[in-house]
Scaffold this active site. Sequence first.
Site, PDB file in Angstrom:
ATOM      1  N   VAL A  38      -4.996  -3.818  -0.491  1.00 31.06           N
ATOM      2  CA  VAL A  38      -4.072  -4.908  -0.156  1.00 31.06           C
ATOM      3  C   VAL A  38      -2.666  -4.329  -0.029  1.00 31.06           C
ATOM      4  CG1 VAL A  38      -3.088  -7.104  -0.926  1.00 31.06           C
ATOM      5  CG2 VAL A  38      -5.508  -6.606  -1.330  1.00 31.06           C
ATOM      6  N   ASP A  39      -2.165  -4.266   1.192  1.00 33.61           N
ATOM      7  CA  ASP A  39      -0.811  -3.770   1.484  1.00 33.61           C
ATOM      8  C   ASP A  39      -0.615  -2.322   1.035  1.00 33.61           C
ATOM      9  OD1 ASP A  39      -0.154  -6.297   2.553  1.00 33.61           O
ATOM     10  OD2 ASP A  39       0.390  -7.060   0.583  1.00 33.61           O
TER      11      ASP A  39
ATOM     12  N   GLU B  87      -8.231  -0.350   3.457  1.00 36.24           N
ATOM     13  CA  GLU B  87      -9.169  -1.220   2.741  1.00 36.24           C
ATOM     14  C   GLU B  87      -8.528  -1.913   1.532  1.00 36.24           C
ATOM     15  OE1 GLU B  87      -9.727   1.804   3.920  1.00 36.24           O
ATOM     16  OE2 GLU B  87     -11.676   1.904   4.908  1.00 36.24           O
TER      17      GLU B  87
ATOM     18  N   MET C 199      -2.296 -14.920   6.524  1.00 37.86           N
ATOM     19  CA  MET C 199      -2.274 -14.963   5.067  1.00 37.86           C
ATOM     20  C   MET C 199      -3.657 -14.817   4.429  1.00 37.86           C
ATOM     21  SD  MET C 199       0.897 -14.858   4.805  1.00 37.86           S
ATOM     22  CE  MET C 199       1.356 -15.085   3.099  1.00 37.86           C
TER      23      MET C 199
ATOM     24  N   GLU D 274      12.566  -8.074  10.328  1.00 38.51           N
ATOM     25  CA  GLU D 274      11.211  -7.821  10.845  1.00 38.51           C
ATOM     26  C   GLU D 274      11.190  -7.947  12.366  1.00 38.51           C
ATOM     27  OE1 GLU D 274       8.539  -9.610   7.142  1.00 38.51           O
ATOM     28  OE2 GLU D 274       8.771 -10.786   8.956  1.00 38.51           O
TER      29      GLU D 274
ATOM     30  N   HIS E 260       4.889  -6.740   6.478  1.00 45.08           N
ATOM     31  CA  HIS E 260       4.945  -7.253   5.104  1.00 45.08           C
ATOM     32  C   HIS E 260       6.403  -7.411   4.664  1.00 45.08           C
ATOM     33  CE1 HIS E 260       3.463  -8.150   1.118  1.00 45.08           C
ATOM     34  NE2 HIS E 260       4.474  -7.426   0.671  1.00 45.08           N
TER      35      HIS E 260
ATOM     36  N   ASN F 210       0.081  -4.421  10.042  1.00 51.24           N
ATOM     37  CA  ASN F 210       0.561  -5.585   9.286  1.00 51.24           C
ATOM     38  C   ASN F 210       2.070  -5.501   9.116  1.00 51.24           C
ATOM     39  OD1 ASN F 210       0.321  -7.953   7.648  1.00 51.24           O
ATOM     40  ND2 ASN F 210       0.503  -6.683   5.814  1.00 51.24           N
TER      41      ASN F 210
END
Length: 212
Positions: A163-164, A161, A109, A193, A128, A126
């Site tokens: 966020v998401d 670089e 996180m 997931e 998400h 990642n």
Amino acid sequence: MGAPYIQPRQGSISHPLRIAVLISGGGSGLLALLNHQHSKPTTHITKLIISDNENAKGLQYGDDFQISTIAINLPQSHDRVQKRILHENIIHERLIESNIELIVLNGYMRILTPEFVKKWKGRLINIHPSLLPKYPGANAQRDALEDGATITGCTVHLVDEGVDTGKILAQSEVPILQTDTIEILQNRIKEKEHLLYPKVLDDYCAHQSIQR
Ligand code: GAR
């Protein structure tokens, strides 16, 4: 945008890619990956588990599966930027010491700095809990519920670089029911997931196009 994605070497069953999983909490996604890797020969193997929180429940899975596990708390410093950089430098050193070839963020996180991302770009994945680009950030399930959405899902993506915002490898839809609470929705998304991302790793590590 920014630095190019550099893929890791092609993993094989005889020479699997060495993965580190970064977590902050319960680690149910980590457990799903470990079970997947132990259920059949795979092109990747988890060699290191890092948490930014020494109380993360997921750390116990390192003991259960006899995998090196480290909690790296944020160092003491009044300078918030300096603190993040120091923290990431320690993490980076540990990754290098363990010859890690690919990092998976599963319930980690913290937002990584562009400097850290650049070092691992293409080797940093990642998970998400939304269908990006919808609902980026730390409260994706709450945001979907507040938006009155009837469909959300999960995304497996390369980290860039932003966020998401990195390149999407695969997504899976999840329905939202009128009676859902944040927790119920979180758990329904996690189920998807846990099925999706180990298979995405199988393909990504083998340099195969991603099947869903
Ligand atoms: C997962 O749903 C993952 O998508 C989410 O945290 C959960 C981790 O659960 N990640 C984020 O929200 C990242 N922004 P777990 O600790 O039980 O594996």
